[in-house]
Scaffold this active site. Structure first.
Site, short mmCIF file in Angstrom:
data_model
loop_
_atom_site.label_atom_id
_atom_site.label_comp_id
_atom_site.label_asym_id
_atom_site.label_seq_id
_atom_site.Cartn_x
_atom_site.Cartn_y
_atom_site.Cartn_z
N PRO A 1 -2.88 -11.85 10.38
CA PRO A 1 -3.08 -11.68 11.84
C PRO A 1 -3.14 -10.20 12.18
O PRO A 1 -2.50 -9.38 11.51
CB PRO A 1 -1.80 -12.31 12.43
CG PRO A 1 -0.80 -12.28 11.33
CD PRO A 1 -1.58 -12.40 10.05
N ASP B 1 -4.40 -6.13 5.20
CA ASP B 1 -5.42 -6.93 5.90
C ASP B 1 -5.46 -8.37 5.40
O ASP B 1 -5.78 -9.27 6.14
CB ASP B 1 -6.80 -6.28 5.72
CG ASP B 1 -6.89 -4.97 6.47
OD1 ASP B 1 -6.41 -4.94 7.62
OD2 ASP B 1 -7.39 -3.98 5.93
N ASN C 1 0.84 -1.20 0.00
CA ASN C 1 0.00 0.00 0.00
C ASN C 1 0.87 1.24 0.00
O ASN C 1 2.10 1.15 -0.05
CB ASN C 1 -0.96 -0.02 1.19
CG ASN C 1 -0.22 -0.08 2.51
OD1 ASN C 1 0.54 0.82 2.85
ND2 ASN C 1 -0.42 -1.15 3.25
N PHE D 1 -3.16 3.07 15.60
CA PHE D 1 -3.52 4.10 14.64
C PHE D 1 -4.77 3.63 13.91
O PHE D 1 -5.05 2.44 13.88
CB PHE D 1 -2.38 4.31 13.62
CG PHE D 1 -1.41 5.38 14.05
CD1 PHE D 1 -0.58 5.18 15.14
CD2 PHE D 1 -1.35 6.59 13.37
CE1 PHE D 1 0.30 6.17 15.55
CE2 PHE D 1 -0.47 7.59 13.77
CZ PHE D 1 0.35 7.38 14.86
N LYS E 1 -9.77 -2.99 19.09
CA LYS E 1 -8.37 -3.39 19.23
C LYS E 1 -8.00 -3.59 20.70
O LYS E 1 -6.95 -4.15 21.00
CB LYS E 1 -7.45 -2.32 18.64
CG LYS E 1 -7.69 -2.03 17.17
CD LYS E 1 -6.94 -2.99 16.28
CE LYS E 1 -7.26 -2.72 14.81
NZ LYS E 1 -6.57 -3.60 13.90
N1 CTP Z 1 -3.01 -3.33 12.53
C1 CTP Z 1 -2.24 -4.41 12.88
N2 CTP Z 1 -2.36 -5.58 12.19
C2 CTP Z 1 -3.23 -5.71 11.19
C3 CTP Z 1 -4.04 -4.60 10.82
C4 CTP Z 1 -3.89 -3.42 11.51
O1 CTP Z 1 -1.43 -4.30 13.81
N3 CTP Z 1 -3.32 -6.84 10.54
C5 CTP Z 1 -2.89 -2.10 13.32
C6 CTP Z 1 -2.38 -0.89 12.57
O2 CTP Z 1 -0.98 -0.78 12.70
C7 CTP Z 1 -3.10 0.23 13.28
C8 CTP Z 1 -4.42 -0.38 13.68
O3 CTP Z 1 -4.21 -1.78 13.72
O4 CTP Z 1 -2.46 0.59 14.47
C9 CTP Z 1 -5.57 -0.09 12.76
O5 CTP Z 1 -5.21 -0.34 11.43
P1 CTP Z 1 -6.19 0.06 10.24
O6 CTP Z 1 -5.58 -0.36 8.95
O7 CTP Z 1 -6.66 1.46 10.40
O8 CTP Z 1 -7.48 -0.83 10.57
P2 CTP Z 1 -7.82 -2.33 10.38
O9 CTP Z 1 -7.60 -3.02 11.69
O10 CTP Z 1 -7.08 -2.89 9.22
O11 CTP Z 1 -9.37 -2.25 10.11
P3 CTP Z 1 -10.14 -1.73 8.78
O12 CTP Z 1 -9.30 -2.12 7.60
O13 CTP Z 1 -11.42 -2.43 8.86
O14 CTP Z 1 -10.28 -0.24 8.92
#
Ligand code: CTP
Length: 412
Positions: free
Chosen positions: A318, A290, A221, A340, A358
């Site tokens: 994960p 994701d 990304n 974040f 979270k």
């Molecule tokens: N994060 C993580 N591991 C993942 C996905 C996210 O540790 N597999 C952490 C990111 O570093 C951030 C937070 O979770 O601190 C939120 O990430 P974000 O991408 O905003 O959200 P998602 O959990 O991916 O949810 P969504 O895509 O539904 O918004």
């Protein structure tokens, strides 16, 4: 963004070829908002002229303790009392030996001896820290006499900035080069930041992850890693020991930070869980993918000429933050977790829901498309009390602010 506004620095040059770097350092300090008064020893004048340093600092250079410009004829007192710090760059082996013995037969060493120290300062006066950037040949650097002197200087209250390693002017290769001007600038800036996280170990994740489709292609990304790197730098400036777990990005590692490079979310989870085991604070700034392709091909997927496109199936990665936030240490309050939220709409509602999901005490909401790759950002800080907007600012400024917000919240 300038980090040294209002700081007055006496930049002392002693005899060494690294004097050429001091010219650039002088300019860099001024660009960061500092005022710089240059003091040079006779040895330094063999390597660079006071004219150069005067032009760069826009102040006449002091070279003699008998300088008649000072009405009281005490430049060693006047210059040191005005300073917020004295920075000796380059500091030769000879000059350090001199400092160590309290010798004072030229203006610079006299001024260092006369500077108000933390343990000696009187009345309303402020202590003037002494920062030392050594520069010398590798044999001189590794000599027991130099190493002994360094230790003693640190014991006497000097702040040693370390040396670089590599090709030396003499043709030899090894330790002892003066740090580059940009590195010294980073050290000086760090020195002045409040030590809000002294004694803490902070782990930060940063950048995107890369999920392989085959050996030459993958899914990633637009995250540049700049925000996470700025947080790692700010935490180190605040006195923390910092581990930075970085996805594939091209951002220089902040000084004094331990960097672990990873590619996929699974790699990041392993590095994160391991590093968090003895950390006090975990900050998940990475834009973790994701999903990943369910079965990465071992060999490059080839076109077969029929126009048929490959079918990709995905599995969920994960959740690194949620996993670490659920760990025993986080539950016991030994590890403070910060997340974040990269959103594209409805920031407050999404960020509040994400904080709960979270399981973290503090979550930083931001709008992904308007921050990825940029040098500035805006935050919405969400905790159990509600949401607080932090206006758009350079990422390093926001990172320092976030460090202060975390420091105010942790009671570990
Ligand atoms: N994060 C993580 N591991 C993942 C996905 C996210 O540790 N597999 C952490 C990111 O570093 C951030 C937070 O979770 O601190 C939120 O990430 P974000 O991408 O905003 O959200 P998602 O959990 O991916 O949810 P969504 O895509 O539904 O918004």
């Amino acid at each position: 963004m300038q980090s040294l506004i209002g700081k007055h620095i006496v930049l002392g040059l002693t005899g060494g070829i690294a004097c050429y770097k001091a010219a650039e350092l002088c300019r860099a300090l001024i660009k960061e908002g500092a005022t710089v008064q240059v003091v040079m020893t006779e040895g330094a004048e063999q390597f660079i002229t006071p004219v150069t340093m005067q032009a760069l600092s826009t102040r006449t250079v002091y070279t003699s303790q008998w300088d008649a410009r000072e009405e009281n004829n005490m430049p060693h007192i006047n210059l040191s009392r005005e300073a917020d710090a004295i920075l000796i760059a380059p500091a030769s082996a000879d000059f350090m030996a001199k400092l160590l013995h309290g010798r004072a037969d030229d203006l610079l060493s006299l001024m260092c001896l006369a500077r108000p120290r933390e343990d000696s300062v009187q009345g309303g006066a402020k202590p003037v820290p002494l920062l030392i950037a050594p520069a010398m040949n590798r044999e001189m650097w590794s000599h027991p006499a130099t190493q002994r002197n360094l230790q003693q200087l640190a014991t006497d209250g000097a702040h040693l900035l370390g040396v670089g390693s590599g090709f030396q002017a003499c043709g030899e290769t090894g330790d002892g080069r003066m740090l580059e001007s940009a590195e010294l600038l980073e050290e000086v800036i760090a020195f002045f930041q409040p030590k809000l996280l002294a004694g803490k170990h902070v782990v930060v994740t940063a950048g995107p992850t890369y999920e392989a489709i085959d050996p030459v292609r993958g899914i990633t990304n637009l995250s540049s890693g700049k925000m996470g790197f700025a947080i790692a730098r700010a935490a180190r400036e605040a006195g923390a020991e910092v581990t930075l777990i970085a996805g594939p990005v091209h951002v220089p590692t902040p000084r004094g930070v331990t960097r672990i490079d990873v590619k996929s979310a699974q790699n990041m989870l392993v590095a994160g869980t391991e590093s968090a085991q003895n950390a006090h604070i975990f900050i998940a700034c990475a834009a973790v993918a994701d999903w990943r392709p369910a079965n990465a091909a071992e060999q490059k997927i080839k076109k077969d000429g029929s126009g048929k496109t490959p079918e990709l199936a995905f599995v969920e990665n994960p959740d690194i933050l949620a996993t670490i936030a659920k760990s025993g240490r986080a539950k016991k309050g030994e590890l403070y977790c910060v997340g974040f939220a990269a959103e594209s709409e409805d920031l407050e509602a999404n960020a509040k829901a994400k904080r709960i999901r979270k399981g973290v005490p503090l979550l930083v909401g931001n709008i992904g498309p308007s921050t990825f790759g940029q040098d500035d950002n805006a935050f919405l800080l969400v905790d159990e009390k509600g949401a607080k907007q932090i206006e758009r600012a350079p990422k390093l400024q926001l990172a320092r602010l976030l460090v202060a917000e975390i420091a105010a919240r942790i009671q570990l």
